[in-house]
Structure formats: structure tokens, C-alpha cells
Write a protein that holds these residues in place. Sequence first.
Motif, PDB file in Angstrom:
ATOM      1  N   HIS A  89     -17.792  51.009  24.217  1.00  0.00           N
ATOM      2  CA  HIS A  89     -18.000  49.771  23.474  1.00  0.00           C
ATOM      3  C   HIS A  89     -17.625  48.642  24.415  1.00  0.00           C
ATOM      4  N   PHE A  91     -17.032  44.712  25.172  1.00  0.00           N
ATOM      5  CA  PHE A  91     -16.748  43.472  24.439  1.00  0.00           C
ATOM      6  C   PHE A  91     -16.106  42.443  25.343  1.00  0.00           C
ATOM      7  N   SER A  98     -14.940  41.090  30.717  1.00  0.00           N
ATOM      8  CA  SER A  98     -15.351  42.000  29.659  1.00  0.00           C
ATOM      9  C   SER A  98     -14.412  43.185  29.680  1.00  0.00           C
ATOM     10  N   THR A 148     -13.605  47.637  17.479  1.00  0.00           N
ATOM     11  CA  THR A 148     -14.837  47.048  17.977  1.00  0.00           C
ATOM     12  C   THR A 148     -15.964  47.483  17.068  1.00  0.00           C
ATOM     13  N   ASP A 151     -22.756  45.207  17.746  1.00  0.00           N
ATOM     14  CA  ASP A 151     -23.536  43.993  17.497  1.00  0.00           C
ATOM     15  C   ASP A 151     -24.983  44.290  17.871  1.00  0.00           C
ATOM     16  N   THR A 171     -20.383  44.914  21.554  1.00  0.00           N
ATOM     17  CA  THR A 171     -19.648  44.910  20.279  1.00  0.00           C
ATOM     18  C   THR A 171     -18.866  43.614  20.110  1.00  0.00           C
ATOM     19  N   ILE A 172     -18.399  43.411  18.889  1.00  0.00           N
ATOM     20  CA  ILE A 172     -17.413  42.362  18.640  1.00  0.00           C
ATOM     21  C   ILE A 172     -16.066  43.062  18.486  1.00  0.00           C
ATOM     22  N   PHE A 173     -14.996  42.299  18.603  1.00  0.00           N
ATOM     23  CA  PHE A 173     -13.653  42.886  18.581  1.00  0.00           C
ATOM     24  C   PHE A 173     -12.825  42.115  17.555  1.00  0.00           C
ATOM     25  N   ASP A 182     -12.003  38.170  19.924  1.00  0.00           N
ATOM     26  CA  ASP A 182     -12.882  38.061  21.086  1.00  0.00           C
ATOM     27  C   ASP A 182     -13.627  36.730  21.051  1.00  0.00           C
ATOM     28  N   LYS A 184     -17.055  36.616  21.026  1.00  0.00           N
ATOM     29  CA  LYS A 184     -18.382  36.766  20.441  1.00  0.00           C
ATOM     30  C   LYS A 184     -18.420  36.588  18.927  1.00  0.00           C
ATOM     31  N   ASP A 310     -24.103  37.097  26.708  1.00  0.00           N
ATOM     32  CA  ASP A 310     -23.846  38.448  27.220  1.00  0.00           C
ATOM     33  C   ASP A 310     -24.351  38.571  28.654  1.00  0.00           C
TER      34      ASP A 310
END
Length: 731
Positions: A89, A91, A98, A148, A151, A171-173, A182, A184, A310
Motif C-alpha cells: 500500500h 501512501f 512516500s 491505509t 484509493d 492509498t489514503i492513510f 496523510d 491525500k 501522485d
Amino acid sequence: MSSIRYNAVNNLGNHPLPVQVDNASKITGIFNENVFTLITARKYLSDDAYKSLLASTRGGKKIDRVMGNQIANGLRAWAESKGVTHFTHWFQPLTGLSAEKHDSFFTLKGDGTPIEEFEGAALIQQEPDASSFPNGGLRATFEARGYTAWDPSSPAFIMEIGDGKTLCIPTIFVSYTGESLDTKTPLLKALVALDKAAVDVCQYFDKNISKVSATLGWEQEYFVVDAGLANARPDLLLTGRTVFGHAPAKGQQLDDHYFGAIPERIYAFMLDFERESYKLGIPIRTRHNEVAPCQFECAPIFEETNLAVDHNTLLMDVMLRVAKRHNLMVLLHEKPFAGINGSGKHNNWSMSTDTGVNLLAPGKTPKTNLMFLTFFVNTIKAVHDYAGVIRASIASAGNDHRLGANEAPPAIISIFIGKYLTDVLNQIEKRVSGNFDEQDEAILKLDIHKSIPELMLDNTDRNRTSPFAFTGNKFEFRAVGSSANCAVPMTTLNTVMAETLKNFKIEVDTLIEKGEKKEVALLQIIRKYIVESKKVLFEGDGYSEEWAAEAELRGLENVKTTPLALDGYVSDKAKKLFETNNIYTHGELEARHEIMLEEYIKKVQIEARVMGDLASTLILPAAVKYQNILLQNINGLKEAGISKEGYANQLQIVQKLSEHINSISDKTELMIDARKKANELSNSKLKAIAYCDDVKGNYFDDIRYHVDKLELMVDDSLWLLPKYREILFLR
Ligand code: ADP
Ligand code: MG
């Protein structure tokens, strides 16, 4: 001499030819090769699974367990066909680039049978060990774990590192109680808010518009230097910038780097990282030299903001890694070298509709002109009203070296729109009255779409000193730092835009309900916004002292340092803005504020330590050695019966060396005291201010001044740190 500096300089001559990069295939042949695009998905998924993926990609629809398993199987089949053994994953935590934790597809069944599997549950949700990621106190009050979550709006990709290949799931966290940990998560929320608010306003002009996406095209500036030389500079390794170093005899005065050819070694590196980027679907379009020696820029074709963010994070990661195979080092810091330009990351931003219209592109008809003016003026109003939050979103220890340093936009947030549009806004302000008459009609018939592109192409109308400039069909947010995660400024910009558009709609609707014609109501509120926010417009030289003075008269803020700029995030206004738009809760904002203060403190603290270490272990010993050589020489001359005049110059140098040595050692001691004092403060903001003013402000430049003087005096063969002329001009 066998110092690490001399070895590195010697090795430069021994470099093998540039690494050969396979450049045979066309870009279209490798583009997206390592991305699970919808086209690839179509080949690996059943109809139902594909539809489910599509719905969640486009419309944010939830994926159920059965479909999750099917999609995971398809993903694994695709990844395995490319030699992938592990997944992660992927993030973007609040600090650093990252994060990832790799797991293998390989597992053992209950009876010990080895198999490869990837279940929907593992695709959709994971629990990385979150304890080492910054949380600003959030998790302390909740359970100390986060998870996570996939997404689907950003496609999965395969990261190749040497022979290892890993399937990366964007992913988001978030914490177990739902707070974002995070960059995102809030960005995705801001994009939803903007979509809703912009679609609502678009209804005045076109009922067919059902989605508005924010677009982002970033321009990444960076330095590339020889890794051997960089490795001999502990300051570069530990802080990303040189804390000492005298400017070379030749800097960027001649501008020759900007127009020069790209050196062969760097060119090979660029080809290499660009090809890696294409495989990952990053649509890089432009590469060129920048103003400073060893400085370059690359820029992609713009994309929907989430994907563009990203891609920028991935690009930075790819660049750092690929540079290693070329024995180069990429510097993403905003100011790696004093005295020459720093690096920024312009964020070109606009909004586009699902009907294919760029909302910041001037229209061709009165109706589309009015739509353009609506979004254009709302942007100005948003930046005017929320300049403090926008300033906060670009604040960092690195960017403090740029903003206001006469090479990058100042810390004052203002907007450049060019002469023609200034005139258009002036006319609206003067001419629009209570009734929709011929005058209004005339404004809407203006050939904005024809005039602007022409004017914008004219260089005199492209103000390079503005932090936020309209460039014909988009705004260019220029104050963003080169190492920043674009999600942070983009979250803020899209949120302030959403908020402004929401209020705009309320105001226009109120007039319409009172019986005004739609066009009249729109023009009335546009006029109102122009009047309310025109003080943020500035066309002159943003680097000048006059502007700082005038901005103060206008009541515009000029916050020069990070510890104070970050206040913009926790003002009542900011809290209301982010909470009503469902981006951050008050708690999340406070946590972020805390994390950014802590990051600032750590950065300055490390710089201070590195300065102290280098001064005591590399600089002063070299100076003392040189002084001893001079003293030996003086004694020899004395013994030979030479009169005092015969060694007066040597004595003078010895004297000067002593002055610098003493200053450095005294000030380093004082700086350590200041640090100790700062460390005693428990309030993060006060501590950050102490680091900013008492540690950095009082001592950094001063110590550096004396060290850089020594660099010019001490025997070159004794000097241990690679010099600017070596780092910046040797290829
Ligand atoms: P320059 O600023 O160097 O003149 P361009 O005007 O071509 O170059 O664009 C600079 C950047 O702006 C590019 O990365 C491009 O992708 C991006 N860009 C162009 N149009 C848009 C848009 N509508 N939304 C966001 N970014 C855009
Ligand atoms: Mg640009």
C-alpha cells in the motif's frame, strides 16, 4: 592528499561513459507499461469486476467484498505476468515523500501448502505500523494505530527497483477514528468540495455540466550534482543544502547555463528517469536547463489533480533513485546553494468540466465570456480572502530561503493578471450598473479569448515575480517549494475556491430571487467581488522594496518565516473554512499545525548541529593546520635573520585566521546555548520561533560568513569540503 574531497574530484575524470539508456522504443510504446490502466483492467477483469472498478474510479462508488476479491485477483495476474512478487500500500505521509511496506503474494495455507494469493481485503485495507509516522498528537488520544485504504481514483502501478518489482496500491492513510494522517485524504475531500461548488455555479451557463475536475500541471525544478562530491558534503547529505560554501568566481551572471546544452552525463540521467516515468504513466513533456548552474526543470502535461499529485510524488522518488545508477545526486531542496537561485515547483491550476471546457479559458461568446469572468473573478476573491491559509500551505524551512529572497516570489500573496484583464476588470467596476444595458452587453462581447493569448505570449506581460499569475488559460501558483507535496497547496487552493463559489452562488441566487435577470445578477456580484478583492492584484515588480512598502499600505500580509506563516492554518477563519467544507476538523488542523512546527524545528535543529560539527571537525582543524604552516614559515624566516617586514604579510594572515577561528568557535558555542534554551520550551510555536530567530537568525549567517572567509584563505589542499566551483561546474 587523500581526502574524500580530493578522491571525489579525481574520480570525476575517471567516470565511465554515461550509463547507456535503452532509448530505442518510442515513448508511446512504453507509456503506462507499468500501470493498471482501465484498458489493462478490461483485459484482466470480468465484466462485473470491471464495471465495479470503473464506478469506483469515476464516481467514488464502494467496492464490495466479492468484487474486491475479483479485482485483486486480476491485479495479481497482471502483476505476476510482469514478474512481480510483492505488493504494497503506497501512501503519502505528512512528512517525507512516500511510504510503503512490502508484503509478498506468497503465503502458506493452513496445511503448509505454499501458494500465491492476493485477497480483496488486502487490496482494500491494510494496517501499516503507523507508530513511526507523524500524527501531531492525534493518535495519542485515540488508538495508536492507523490503516491505509485503497484509493481507486489513482491506478495501481508497478515500481521497479533493480530486479525487484512491487505492485503499488495508491492509498489514503487514516487513524482508526477517521482522522487523516496523510496529504491525500484532505486533497480528495477538497476536490469533491470544489466539484460540487463549481458544478452548481456552472448551472447558470450550461445545464449539461455534471462534473468539474481541478487540473494541475506542475513544473519540477531540481539540481543534479556528482554523487561522489555530494557524499563528501555531510551538510548536503543530512540537510539537503550546503550550510557553508563561498560563491564561486563564476556564478550564474552569464546566464550561460540557461541557454546552454544539457551536459551528456546529465542528459543520460534525464533519458533514464524519463523512461522510468513514462512506464509509470507520468506524461513528462518538457525538460530544460534552469538559471543556476546544475539546475534543471521537468514538466508533464497537466492532469486531473489527484493523479498529478501522485505523479509528482512518484517522479521525485524515481529521480532520486535513478540518479544513483548514474553516480549523481538529485537535490530537491529549495535552496541547496547560497548565492545562486533556489528551486520551486510552479503549480499550474485550472478547472475543467465533463463537457470539455476549461473554466479559466476566456470564452468566445458573451455567455462563455461571462462564465470565464465568473471563475476568474472568484479565484481572485478566493486568494484575496484566504491569503493567510494559502501562505501557510507553502510554508517550510526550505521555502523560507526562497520566498522574499529576491529570486522567487515574495512572501506577500498577490495576483498578476496582465494589463488587458486589469482593464477588463476596471471597466466592469466602472460601467456595470443596476440595469443590464448596452454597456454590460459590450463587456460581454469583448474579444477576451482573442486578446489574452496574444498578450500572454508577449513576455512583457508575463510577470515572473508574482506568486500567483494568470497565464492565459490557468493560474500559475509559483510560490510552491521544489520539495513540497503538491497535495498541500492544492488542498488549500481548491478548498478556498469551493468556499468562494458556494458564497457566490448564494449571493447571485439572492439577487435572482429578488427579480434580477440572471446576467445582471452575475455581473453585479462579479463587480462586487472585483471591488472587494482588487487590492490583491499587483502588476509590478514583486521583488522590489517598493512593493513590500505598498503591500503594507494595502493591508496585505508579508509573513516571512514558517513558524508565523503556519498560524494561517489555525486562525478562526481557517478552521471555519476547512470544517464547513468537510476537509479538516479543528483537531486535524491543530495536529497538522503541530506536525509542521515540529518538522520545522527538527530541520533547523539538524542544520545547527551539522554546522557545529563541520565547524569543529573539518573547518577549524584545516584553518589551524594552515596557520601552523604559516607560523613555521615565519619562524624559519626569523631564524634566517629576515627582518619583520619580510614576514609582515604572513603575520597578518595568521592574525586574520585567528580572528575567524575565534569568531567561529565563540559563535558556535553561543549557538549551542541558544539551542539548549530553545529545547527547554515546550510550546511548539514558541520553540519554532526560538529556532528561527535565536538559533538560525542570530548565528547561521554569521558563522557562515567566517567559514566562507576561511575557505578563501586556507591552503586549498587542506580544505576538506568540496567547493561550490567543484560541485557546480565539474561534470
Ligand atoms: P510555460 O509556463 O513554460 O509557458 P505552458 O504554458 O505550456 O508552459 O504550461 C506550463 C504548465 O502548465 C505545463 O505543465 C502544462 O501542462 C500546464 N497547464 C497547461 N494548461 C493547464 C490547465 N488547464 N490546467 C493545469 N495545468 C495546465
Ligand atoms: Mg511556468
